[in-house]
Design a protein around this motif. Structure first.
Motif, PDB file in Angstrom:
ATOM      1  N   ALA A   1       0.838  -1.198   0.000  1.00 56.05           N
ATOM      2  CA  ALA A   1       0.000   0.000   0.000  1.00 56.05           C
ATOM      3  C   ALA A   1       0.873   1.248   0.000  1.00 56.05           C
ATOM      4  O   ALA A   1       1.882   1.313   0.712  1.00 56.05           O
ATOM      5  N   LYS A   2       0.465   2.221  -0.777  1.00 56.16           N
ATOM      6  CA  LYS A   2       1.115   3.534  -0.738  1.00 56.16           C
ATOM      7  C   LYS A   2       0.602   4.274   0.499  1.00 56.16           C
ATOM      8  O   LYS A   2      -0.563   4.104   0.888  1.00 56.16           O
ATOM      9  N   GLY A   3       1.463   5.067   1.109  1.00 60.09           N
ATOM     10  CA  GLY A   3       1.018   5.894   2.221  1.00 60.09           C
ATOM     11  C   GLY A   3       1.217   5.233   3.572  1.00 60.09           C
ATOM     12  O   GLY A   3       2.141   4.440   3.765  1.00 60.09           O
ATOM     13  N   GLN A   4       0.323   5.573   4.474  1.00 60.48           N
ATOM     14  CA  GLN A   4       0.496   5.181   5.878  1.00 60.48           C
ATOM     15  C   GLN A   4       0.250   3.687   6.128  1.00 60.48           C
ATOM     16  O   GLN A   4      -0.504   3.042   5.409  1.00 60.48           O
ATOM     17  N   LEU A   5       0.847   3.217   7.210  1.00 61.11           N
ATOM     18  CA  LEU A   5       0.641   1.826   7.646  1.00 61.11           C
ATOM     19  C   LEU A   5      -0.841   1.524   7.867  1.00 61.11           C
ATOM     20  O   LEU A   5      -1.291   0.397   7.678  1.00 61.11           O
ATOM     21  N   LYS A   6      -1.569   2.576   8.272  1.00 61.62           N
ATOM     22  CA  LYS A   6      -3.009   2.443   8.487  1.00 61.62           C
ATOM     23  C   LYS A   6      -3.687   1.874   7.231  1.00 61.62           C
ATOM     24  O   LYS A   6      -4.578   1.034   7.323  1.00 61.62           O
ATOM     25  N   THR A   7      -3.249   2.323   6.077  1.00 61.18           N
ATOM     26  CA  THR A   7      -3.835   1.842   4.822  1.00 61.18           C
ATOM     27  C   THR A   7      -3.533   0.356   4.635  1.00 61.18           C
ATOM     28  O   THR A   7      -4.409  -0.431   4.260  1.00 61.18           O
ATOM     29  N   LEU A   8      -2.293  -0.031   4.921  1.00 58.67           N
ATOM     30  CA  LEU A   8      -1.932  -1.447   4.809  1.00 58.67           C
ATOM     31  C   LEU A   8      -2.721  -2.271   5.819  1.00 58.67           C
ATOM     32  O   LEU A   8      -3.200  -3.372   5.514  1.00 58.67           O
TER      33      LEU A   8
ATOM     34  N   GLU B   1      -5.664  -1.543   7.031  1.00 61.40           N
ATOM     35  CA  GLU B   1      -7.058  -1.633   6.569  1.00 61.40           C
ATOM     36  C   GLU B   1      -7.195  -2.659   5.457  1.00 61.40           C
ATOM     37  O   GLU B   1      -8.137  -3.447   5.408  1.00 61.40           O
ATOM     38  N   LYS B   2      -6.215  -2.670   4.547  1.00 67.68           N
ATOM     39  CA  LYS B   2      -6.264  -3.598   3.405  1.00 67.68           C
ATOM     40  C   LYS B   2      -6.175  -5.058   3.838  1.00 67.68           C
ATOM     41  O   LYS B   2      -6.592  -5.954   3.123  1.00 67.68           O
ATOM     42  N   THR B   3      -5.567  -5.285   5.005  1.00 72.76           N
ATOM     43  CA  THR B   3      -5.350  -6.657   5.473  1.00 72.76           C
ATOM     44  C   THR B   3      -6.146  -6.974   6.737  1.00 72.76           C
ATOM     45  O   THR B   3      -5.875  -7.986   7.393  1.00 72.76           O
ATOM     46  N   ASN B   4      -7.080  -6.102   7.065  1.00 75.97           N
ATOM     47  CA  ASN B   4      -7.870  -6.294   8.284  1.00 75.97           C
ATOM     48  C   ASN B   4      -6.961  -6.510   9.494  1.00 75.97           C
ATOM     49  O   ASN B   4      -7.073  -7.515  10.212  1.00 75.97           O
ATOM     50  N   GLY B   5      -6.062  -5.574   9.672  1.00 71.55           N
ATOM     51  CA  GLY B   5      -5.135  -5.649  10.801  1.00 71.55           C
ATOM     52  C   GLY B   5      -4.128  -6.791  10.672  1.00 71.55           C
ATOM     53  O   GLY B   5      -3.543  -7.234  11.659  1.00 71.55           O
TER      54      GLY B   5
ATOM     55  N   GLY C   1       7.982  -7.874   6.420  1.00 71.81           N
ATOM     56  CA  GLY C   1       7.292  -6.612   6.229  1.00 71.81           C
ATOM     57  C   GLY C   1       8.280  -5.490   5.985  1.00 71.81           C
ATOM     58  O   GLY C   1       9.469  -5.608   6.312  1.00 71.81           O
ATOM     59  N   HIS C   2       7.779  -4.392   5.428  1.00 72.05           N
ATOM     60  CA  HIS C   2       8.685  -3.326   5.006  1.00 72.05           C
ATOM     61  C   HIS C   2       7.990  -1.981   5.023  1.00 72.05           C
ATOM     62  O   HIS C   2       6.824  -1.863   4.655  1.00 72.05           O
ATOM     63  N   THR C   3       8.700  -0.963   5.485  1.00 70.67           N
ATOM     64  CA  THR C   3       8.300   0.413   5.222  1.00 70.67           C
ATOM     65  C   THR C   3       9.358   1.002   4.304  1.00 70.67           C
ATOM     66  O   THR C   3      10.555   0.860   4.561  1.00 70.67           O
ATOM     67  N   ARG C   4       8.891   1.645   3.236  1.00 72.84           N
ATOM     68  CA  ARG C   4       9.813   2.107   2.180  1.00 72.84           C
ATOM     69  C   ARG C   4      10.007   3.613   2.226  1.00 72.84           C
ATOM     70  O   ARG C   4       9.053   4.368   2.411  1.00 72.84           O
TER      71      ARG C   4
END
Ligand code: GLU
Length: 200
Positions: free
Chosen positions: A48-55, A57-61, A72-75
């Motif tokens: 997901a682009k943007g905040q971890l919150k988006t990731l 949400e996309k994966t239901n936590g 896992g990765h933050t880019r």
């Protein structure tokens, strides 16, 4: 900056990986992603682009991608714009190799040209995808182990970087490698969580 986490144990990896990435949020990032695998099953990748919150949400936590092993990765983009396509994990087309990467591969263009001549396709603008496909190339060329494939690749790659890699033939295993200090603070940037140090 950027961050890498990995988990392999008896719990679901997704929520633990997200929790690990949230501890690295202070470093700054522009996108994030997870790869989780359930034993012999095909690895699942969500980015997901943007905040971890988006990731999240996309994966239901982290619960929608099931499996006990993952990375896992933050880019912090250096090669290619912040986007879902450029976010990590990157993978070979057959998902034989899946990896996250911090840092810079200085000679990525030269390596990419070589891999294109060998028939590899590229879908992102990142230097990371070059590393993934180089590892895949050496893994298949020598039919050796993950460590051999990573070693051969590290001989060819110039730069400072950290990698966490999963191989299709090796479920429940994560391979890590580092050269130099890709984010300037190696202790924090390359924190790999495992069950023994979970919560440390
Ligand atoms: N150079 C890689 C990229 O642009 C990794 C950046 C990072 O360290 O997050 O995707």
């Amino acid at each position: 900056m950027c961050g890498i986490v990995g988990f392999n144990g008896s719990h679901q990896a997704g929520p633990i990986l997200l929790d690990g990435l949230s501890k690295l949020e202070y470093r700054g990032y522009d996108s994030a992603g997870l790869a989780v695998r359930d034993g012999e099953c095909e690895v699942e990748i969500v980015r997901a682009k943007g905040q971890l919150k988006t990731l999240s949400e996309k994966t239901n936590g982290g619960t929608s991608i099931t499996g006990n092993c993952g990375i896992g990765h933050t880019r912090w983009a250096t090669h290619g714009e912040p986007s879902e396509t450029n976010a990590h994990p990157h993978f070979s087309d057959d998902r034989n190799v899946v990896a996250v990467h911090n840092g810079i591969i200085e000679n990525y263009q030269e390596l990419k040209d070589k891999l294109v001549r060998k028939g590899y396709n590229f879908h992102s603008e990142t230097d990371t995808e070059v590393a993934v496909k180089l590892i895949d190339y050496y893994y298949k060329k020598y039919e050796h182990t993950p460590v051999d494939a990573i070693n051969h690749s590290m001989v060819r790659i110039r730069g400072s970087y950290a990698l966490a890699v999963m191989f299709r033939d090796y479920p429940d295993e994560i391979y890590v490698a580092r050269k130099g200090q890709p984010c300037g603070d190696s202790a924090a940037a390359h924190r790999v969580l495992c069950e023994r140090c979970e919560g440390a």
